[in-house]
Design an enzyme around this catalytic site. Structure first.
Site, PDB file in Angstrom:
ATOM      1  N   MET A 280      26.506  30.239  97.036  1.00  0.00           N
ATOM      2  CA  MET A 280      25.450  31.040  96.426  1.00  0.00           C
ATOM      3  C   MET A 280      24.450  30.239  95.589  1.00  0.00           C
ATOM      4  O   MET A 280      23.621  30.843  94.906  1.00  0.00           O
ATOM      5  CB  MET A 280      26.077  32.149  95.570  1.00  0.00           C
ATOM      6  CG  MET A 280      26.976  33.085  96.363  1.00  0.00           C
ATOM      7  SD  MET A 280      27.816  34.341  95.369  1.00  0.00           S
ATOM      8  CE  MET A 280      26.453  35.386  94.898  1.00  0.00           C
ATOM      9  N   GLU A 281      24.493  28.897  95.656  1.00  0.00           N
ATOM     10  CA  GLU A 281      23.615  28.121  94.784  1.00  0.00           C
ATOM     11  C   GLU A 281      22.938  26.913  95.423  1.00  0.00           C
ATOM     12  O   GLU A 281      21.820  26.541  95.055  1.00  0.00           O
ATOM     13  CB  GLU A 281      24.395  27.614  93.549  1.00  0.00           C
ATOM     14  CG  GLU A 281      24.916  28.675  92.632  1.00  0.00           C
ATOM     15  CD  GLU A 281      26.227  29.294  93.097  1.00  0.00           C
ATOM     16  OE1 GLU A 281      26.492  30.459  92.760  1.00  0.00           O
ATOM     17  OE2 GLU A 281      26.993  28.582  93.800  1.00  0.00           O
TER      18      GLU A 281
ATOM     19  N   ASP B 275      38.156  29.319 100.691  1.00  0.00           N
ATOM     20  CA  ASP B 275      38.538  30.464 101.515  1.00  0.00           C
ATOM     21  C   ASP B 275      37.846  30.325 102.863  1.00  0.00           C
ATOM     22  O   ASP B 275      37.021  29.427 103.064  1.00  0.00           O
ATOM     23  CB  ASP B 275      38.152  31.796 100.848  1.00  0.00           C
ATOM     24  CG  ASP B 275      36.655  31.916 100.628  1.00  0.00           C
ATOM     25  OD1 ASP B 275      35.980  32.429 101.528  1.00  0.00           O
ATOM     26  OD2 ASP B 275      36.162  31.474  99.564  1.00  0.00           O
TER      27      ASP B 275
ATOM     28  N   GLU C  88      34.538  24.772  87.974  1.00  0.00           N
ATOM     29  CA  GLU C  88      33.984  23.701  88.795  1.00  0.00           C
ATOM     30  C   GLU C  88      33.470  22.518  87.973  1.00  0.00           C
ATOM     31  O   GLU C  88      33.252  21.437  88.522  1.00  0.00           O
ATOM     32  CB  GLU C  88      32.842  24.247  89.654  1.00  0.00           C
ATOM     33  CG  GLU C  88      33.290  25.318  90.646  1.00  0.00           C
ATOM     34  CD  GLU C  88      32.124  26.051  91.277  1.00  0.00           C
ATOM     35  OE1 GLU C  88      32.195  26.321  92.493  1.00  0.00           O
ATOM     36  OE2 GLU C  88      31.146  26.362  90.557  1.00  0.00           O
TER      37      GLU C  88
ATOM     38  N   GLY D  11      32.990  29.007 100.859  1.00  0.00           N
ATOM     39  CA  GLY D  11      33.724  29.604 101.963  1.00  0.00           C
ATOM     40  C   GLY D  11      33.489  28.808 103.228  1.00  0.00           C
ATOM     41  O   GLY D  11      32.357  28.423 103.532  1.00  0.00           O
TER      42      GLY D  11
END
Length: 230
Positions: A177-178, A201, A16, A82
């Site tokens: 997640m961040e 996804d 990333e 996601g």
């Protein structure tokens, strides 16, 4: 006090951030708490770029160091996520107007799910100027993008029931997640922040390995256009 703008850019994984670091000039690297920070210039702006690692704790450590050690005046969390909205497909873009920590849970004490103890809020709003610039950058890249709530937690979402819960409880359009941890740190420090995510996804993890690289390239392109527009 200097009025110079320094943009801190945080990604969880090297895929990333590598495309950004590769184009930086006048670079200098430092390591703080095991995280490598690259200072330099990108798209005519002074930036600090770091790969924080996966999860909220790594993200928070990185964001705090960006602010206190490197003096960034704004934070951007960029990368992949996601998708939770039927409006999104792989390669589309989400720009957060709010972030929420979906795994923050003190409901046993009578609190609503997601409430941040001490702050007494569930969702944290992103900075309006940065969010607008990200939306404009997405449009310039001719990408399909939506604005909405991004939900973060220490869980790689791969279960349809969890996906439905995030939509139902938080009206989330993407999960990762961040971002909300970075938003939390930015909020308590009074630093503007924004979150950009390219969809890798459908919130079930099934396409992640195949499309993470493609989505990361999209987030890099939008990030560069974003910097150009500031």
């Amino acid at each position: 006090m200097s009025n110079k703008e320094i943009i801190g850019i945080i990604g969880a994984m090297e895929v990333e951030t590598a495309g950004l670091v590769a184009e930086m000039t006048q670079t200098k690297t430092s390591t703080v708490s095991g995280i490598t920070f690259t200072q330099g210039h990108l798209c005519g702006k002074e930036v600090v770029v770091a790969t924080c690692g996966v999860g909220k704790v790594f993200a928070a450590i990185c964001a705090e160091a960006m602010i206190l050690r490197f003096g960034v005046t704004a934070l951007l969390n960029t990368g992949v996520a996601g998708g939770l909205s039927p409006m999104l497909e792989v390669g589309d873009v989400v720009v957060a107007d709010e972030v929420v920590q979906h795994d923050m849970n003190t409901t046993a004490l009578g609190d609503p799910r997601g409430l941040l103890s001490g702050l007494n809020v569930i969702k944290i709003k992103t900075d309006a100027r940065l969010t607008k610039a990200l939306c404009e950058a997405t449009a310039k890249e001719e990408l399909n993008g939506i604005v909405g709530t991004v939900a973060s937690g220490d869980l790689f979402v791969s279960d349809a029931h969890v996906k439905e819960k995030l939509v139902r409880e938080f009206d989330a359009v993407a999960c990762e997640m961040e971002g909300a941890a970075i938003g939390h740190v930015a909020f308590v420090n009074g630093v503007p922040f924004s979150v950009l995510r390219a969809i890798s996804d459908g919130g079930d993890g099934m396409e992640f390995s195949e499309f993470v690289g493609v989505a990361a390239k999209i987030s890099v392109a939008v990030t560069k256009e974003f910097l150009n527009s500031l």
